[in-house]
Scaffold this motif. Structure first.
Motif, PDB file in Angstrom:
ATOM      1  N   ALA A  99       0.855  -1.087  -0.083  1.00 63.27           N
ATOM      2  CA  ALA A  99      -0.059  -0.064  -0.048  1.00 63.27           C
ATOM      3  C   ALA A  99       0.868   1.277  -0.033  1.00 63.27           C
ATOM      4  CB  ALA A  99      -0.987  -0.135   1.010  1.00 63.27           C
ATOM      5  N   TYR A 100       1.858   1.208   0.709  1.00 60.64           N
ATOM      6  CA  TYR A 100       2.791   2.312   0.966  1.00 60.64           C
ATOM      7  C   TYR A 100       3.397   2.427  -0.880  1.00 60.64           C
ATOM      8  CZ  TYR A 100       6.996   4.945   1.678  1.00 60.64           C
ATOM      9  OH  TYR A 100       8.094   6.035   1.767  1.00 60.64           O
ATOM     10  N   ALA A 101       3.754   1.616  -1.321  1.00 60.67           N
ATOM     11  CA  ALA A 101       4.548   1.750  -2.500  1.00 60.67           C
ATOM     12  C   ALA A 101       3.295   2.149  -3.580  1.00 60.67           C
ATOM     13  CB  ALA A 101       4.764   0.423  -3.274  1.00 60.67           C
ATOM     14  N   LEU A 102       2.077   1.990  -3.400  1.00 63.89           N
ATOM     15  CA  LEU A 102       0.995   2.022  -4.282  1.00 63.89           C
ATOM     16  C   LEU A 102       0.333   3.426  -3.792  1.00 63.89           C
ATOM     17  CD1 LEU A 102      -0.687  -1.416  -4.929  1.00 63.89           C
ATOM     18  CD2 LEU A 102       0.683   0.065  -6.372  1.00 63.89           C
ATOM     19  N   ASP A 103       0.791   3.952  -2.688  1.00 63.67           N
ATOM     20  CA  ASP A 103      -0.026   5.437  -2.268  1.00 63.67           C
ATOM     21  C   ASP A 103      -1.595   5.220  -2.004  1.00 63.67           C
ATOM     22  OD1 ASP A 103       0.012   7.890  -0.919  1.00 63.67           O
ATOM     23  OD2 ASP A 103      -0.324   8.805  -3.032  1.00 63.67           O
ATOM     24  N   ILE A 104      -1.852   4.030  -1.432  1.00 59.86           N
ATOM     25  CA  ILE A 104      -3.314   3.850  -1.252  1.00 59.86           C
ATOM     26  C   ILE A 104      -3.351   3.341   0.414  1.00 59.86           C
ATOM     27  CG2 ILE A 104      -3.723   3.068  -3.572  1.00 59.86           C
ATOM     28  CD1 ILE A 104      -3.665  -0.084  -2.468  1.00 59.86           C
ATOM     29  N   PRO A 105      -4.785   3.490   0.841  1.00 62.43           N
ATOM     30  CA  PRO A 105      -4.844   3.318   2.145  1.00 62.43           C
ATOM     31  C   PRO A 105      -4.853   1.601   2.601  1.00 62.43           C
ATOM     32  CG  PRO A 105      -7.046   3.836   1.345  1.00 62.43           C
ATOM     33  CD  PRO A 105      -5.931   4.239   0.263  1.00 62.43           C
ATOM     34  N   ALA A 314     -15.707   2.012   2.943  1.00 63.46           N
ATOM     35  CA  ALA A 314     -16.972   2.945   2.530  1.00 63.46           C
ATOM     36  C   ALA A 314     -17.262   3.674   3.753  1.00 63.46           C
ATOM     37  CB  ALA A 314     -18.137   2.035   2.067  1.00 63.46           C
ATOM     38  N   GLN A 315     -16.882   3.366   4.880  1.00 62.86           N
ATOM     39  CA  GLN A 315     -17.221   4.297   5.931  1.00 62.86           C
ATOM     40  C   GLN A 315     -16.133   5.493   6.329  1.00 62.86           C
ATOM     41  OE1 GLN A 315     -18.078   1.500   9.252  1.00 62.86           O
ATOM     42  NE2 GLN A 315     -20.365   1.362   8.575  1.00 62.86           N
ATOM     43  N   GLN A 316     -14.894   5.333   5.498  1.00 62.05           N
ATOM     44  CA  GLN A 316     -13.853   6.125   5.593  1.00 62.05           C
ATOM     45  C   GLN A 316     -13.077   5.691   6.729  1.00 62.05           C
ATOM     46  OE1 GLN A 316     -17.037   8.227   4.519  1.00 62.05           O
ATOM     47  NE2 GLN A 316     -16.272   7.662   2.548  1.00 62.05           N
ATOM     48  N   GLN A 317     -12.888   4.588   7.058  1.00 70.40           N
ATOM     49  CA  GLN A 317     -12.031   4.031   8.129  1.00 70.40           C
ATOM     50  C   GLN A 317     -10.756   3.416   7.535  1.00 70.40           C
ATOM     51  OE1 GLN A 317     -14.118   1.672  10.915  1.00 70.40           O
ATOM     52  NE2 GLN A 317     -15.948   2.178  10.156  1.00 70.40           N
ATOM     53  N   GLY A 318     -10.350   3.845   6.374  1.00 72.89           N
ATOM     54  CA  GLY A 318      -8.886   3.540   5.821  1.00 72.89           C
ATOM     55  C   GLY A 318      -8.026   4.718   6.057  1.00 72.89           C
ATOM     56  N   ALA A 319      -6.811   4.305   6.171  1.00 75.90           N
ATOM     57  CA  ALA A 319      -5.680   5.317   6.445  1.00 75.90           C
ATOM     58  C   ALA A 319      -4.319   4.968   5.533  1.00 75.90           C
ATOM     59  CB  ALA A 319      -5.276   5.539   7.943  1.00 75.90           C
ATOM     60  N   LYS A 320      -3.717   6.214   5.287  1.00 74.59           N
ATOM     61  CA  LYS A 320      -2.418   6.063   4.664  1.00 74.59           C
ATOM     62  C   LYS A 320      -1.440   6.067   5.772  1.00 74.59           C
ATOM     63  CE  LYS A 320      -3.749   7.670   0.054  1.00 74.59           C
ATOM     64  NZ  LYS A 320      -3.402   8.652  -0.980  1.00 74.59           N
ATOM     65  N   ASP A 321      -1.475   5.471   6.921  1.00 77.56           N
ATOM     66  CA  ASP A 321      -0.768   5.589   7.986  1.00 77.56           C
ATOM     67  C   ASP A 321       0.203   3.929   7.922  1.00 77.56           C
ATOM     68  OD1 ASP A 321       1.034   5.633  10.193  1.00 77.56           O
ATOM     69  OD2 ASP A 321      -0.720   6.445  11.602  1.00 77.56           O
ATOM     70  N   TYR A 322       1.285   3.961   7.361  1.00 77.23           N
ATOM     71  CA  TYR A 322       1.723   2.618   7.272  1.00 77.23           C
ATOM     72  C   TYR A 322       2.552   1.999   8.307  1.00 77.23           C
ATOM     73  CZ  TYR A 322       0.295   4.176   2.726  1.00 77.23           C
ATOM     74  OH  TYR A 322      -0.329   4.791   1.605  1.00 77.23           O
ATOM     75  N   ARG A 323       2.339   2.685   9.565  1.00 76.49           N
ATOM     76  CA  ARG A 323       3.090   2.040  10.627  1.00 76.49           C
ATOM     77  C   ARG A 323       1.924   0.915  11.198  1.00 76.49           C
ATOM     78  NH1 ARG A 323       3.370   7.460  14.288  1.00 76.49           N
ATOM     79  NH2 ARG A 323       1.241   7.538  12.977  1.00 76.49           N
ATOM     80  N   PHE A 324       2.298   0.079  11.522  1.00 73.36           N
ATOM     81  CA  PHE A 324       1.469  -1.220  11.962  1.00 73.36           C
ATOM     82  C   PHE A 324       1.710  -1.813  13.012  1.00 73.36           C
ATOM     83  CE2 PHE A 324       4.302  -3.178   8.912  1.00 73.36           C
ATOM     84  CZ  PHE A 324       4.451  -4.449   9.721  1.00 73.36           C
ATOM     85  N   ASN A 325       0.584  -2.560  13.640  1.00 74.08           N
ATOM     86  CA  ASN A 325       0.920  -3.615  14.673  1.00 74.08           C
ATOM     87  C   ASN A 325      -0.186  -4.678  14.496  1.00 74.08           C
ATOM     88  OD1 ASN A 325      -1.152  -2.259  15.509  1.00 74.08           O
ATOM     89  ND2 ASN A 325      -0.997  -2.286  17.682  1.00 74.08           N
ATOM     90  N   VAL A 326      -0.075  -5.713  15.026  1.00 70.59           N
ATOM     91  CA  VAL A 326      -1.048  -6.795  15.157  1.00 70.59           C
ATOM     92  C   VAL A 326      -1.396  -7.129  16.560  1.00 70.59           C
ATOM     93  CG1 VAL A 326      -0.084  -7.994  13.090  1.00 70.59           C
ATOM     94  CG2 VAL A 326       0.675  -8.727  15.212  1.00 70.59           C
TER      95      VAL A 326
END
Length: 338
Positions: A99-105, A314-326
């Motif tokens: 997603a970072y490479a594609l600049d998508i959420p 669809a509820q605008q809950q995606g983000a372009k913040d590529y720091r992640f945890n599980v």
């Protein structure tokens, strides 16, 4: 919007593409059953390594099947939890890197939410609100579902889940991994009424479950019996019947308590044919209706993650913040959006 979904929570690598307005475009799944069967259960380190080998080839395969290029992707959804930490990290890292490479959420999806919403992929599909019986791996829960992210816990297991009861009882009977489907297959040749096993918390007055006592009762019965093939089948039948009796009783009670008429059954145990027949008969007689995912979407899969991701996005809950945890441990109620 086209959403790529990545599922890697345990022992199956699932990839799918879902487009709003068109539906599921393509999906692929690799199961690790053959690898883990040698050990009688999932080995977390082996599971993680296998995900590393499978994710990218499966992404390429699904993209080719759907004739979709990377620059057509609008978002990537991945299983953030619960599950095996190392396995989850594989899917999360690939999703966020791509997603970072594609600049998508990106959006992290709760594994159980994926299961809970998976019957909406089928035709006919339920409409909100409904009661959901989640019977997946170590989880057995009843939820009231009023919409995406609008979940109310009605009851859950206080110890072993239904899937664990199937698997542990199967192991006691000498069946190979995965135990649940093997026990159901053996039970098909079992004779009803020969053994009476407990139905824990059947009349508890609430919607909680308990299956550890059943496992202990099966252990006692196995130790007291001469296990020829027919006896093993008879015990398997009694075990399956006891689990299904409890699940069906609690599901009916949940519908009565909520006043709803639709029941959704999701998760691996939802593929059990005796459970499906029992629930459809019981609830159909009471004027209700039961919905199930297609059999291929009962076990872990990428389609449910892509679909849940599309609904969340669809509820605008995606983000372009590529720091992640599980989140290997993650309560479904902890991510509710009201």
């Amino acid at each position: 919007m086209i959403t790529l979904g990545i599922e890697s929570s345990c022992d199956e690598t699932g990839i799918a593409l879902y487009q709003m307005g068109r539906g599921l475009l393509a999906h692929a799944l690799h199961t690790q059953i053959a690898m883990h069967s040698e050990y009688g259960g999932v080995v977390p380190e082996l599971a993680s390594r296998d995900h590393v080998q499978r994710v990218i080839p499966l992404v390429r395969q699904v993209m080719q099947q759907a004739n979709v290029s990377l620059d057509q992707l609008d978002a990537i959804a991945y299983t953030q939890g619960p599950g095996l930490g190392g396995a989850l990290l594989v899917g999360a890292s690939v999703a966020n890197s791509l997603a970072y490479a594609l600049d998508i959420p990106t959006i992290g999806i709760h594994h159980l939410e994926g299961h809970l919403l998976s019957p909406l992929l089928s035709d006919p599909a339920p409409e909100f609100p409904f009661v959901a019986l989640l019977v997946s791996g170590g989880h057995t829960q009843l939820m009231r579902v009023d919409g995406v992210g609008r979940y109310q816990l009605l009851g859950e297991t206080v110890d072993d889940a239904a899937g664990e009861a199937f698997d542990k009882s199967a192991k006691l009977l000498g069946l190979e991994y995965p135990g649940g489907p093997a026990l159901a297959k053996l039970a098909a040749s079992g004779r009803p009424g020969l053994y009476k096993l407990p139905r824990p918390m059947l009349h508890s007055g609430n919607l909680d479950f308990s299956f550890s006592g059943l496992k202990t009762a099966v252990l006692t019965l196995v130790r007291q019996s001469e296990l020829d093939e027919q006896t093993r089948a008879d015990i398997a039948y009694a075990t399956q019947e006891a689990i299904i009796d409890v699940l069906a009783h609690k599901a009916r009670a949940a519908l009565a308590q909520t006043g709803l008429t639709q029941l959704v059954v999701a998760g691996g145990v939802g593929a059990n044919q005796m459970l499906r027949q029992r629930l459809s008969d019981d609830i159909g007689r009471r004027g209700g209706r039961v919905f199930y995912p297609d059999l291929e979407f009962c076990t872990d899969n990428g389609a449910m993650i892509a679909f849940a991701g599309a609904l969340r996005l669809a509820q605008q809950q995606g983000a372009k913040d590529y720091r992640f945890n599980v989140k290997p441990r993650w309560n479904l109620e902890g991510m509710v959006q009201n």
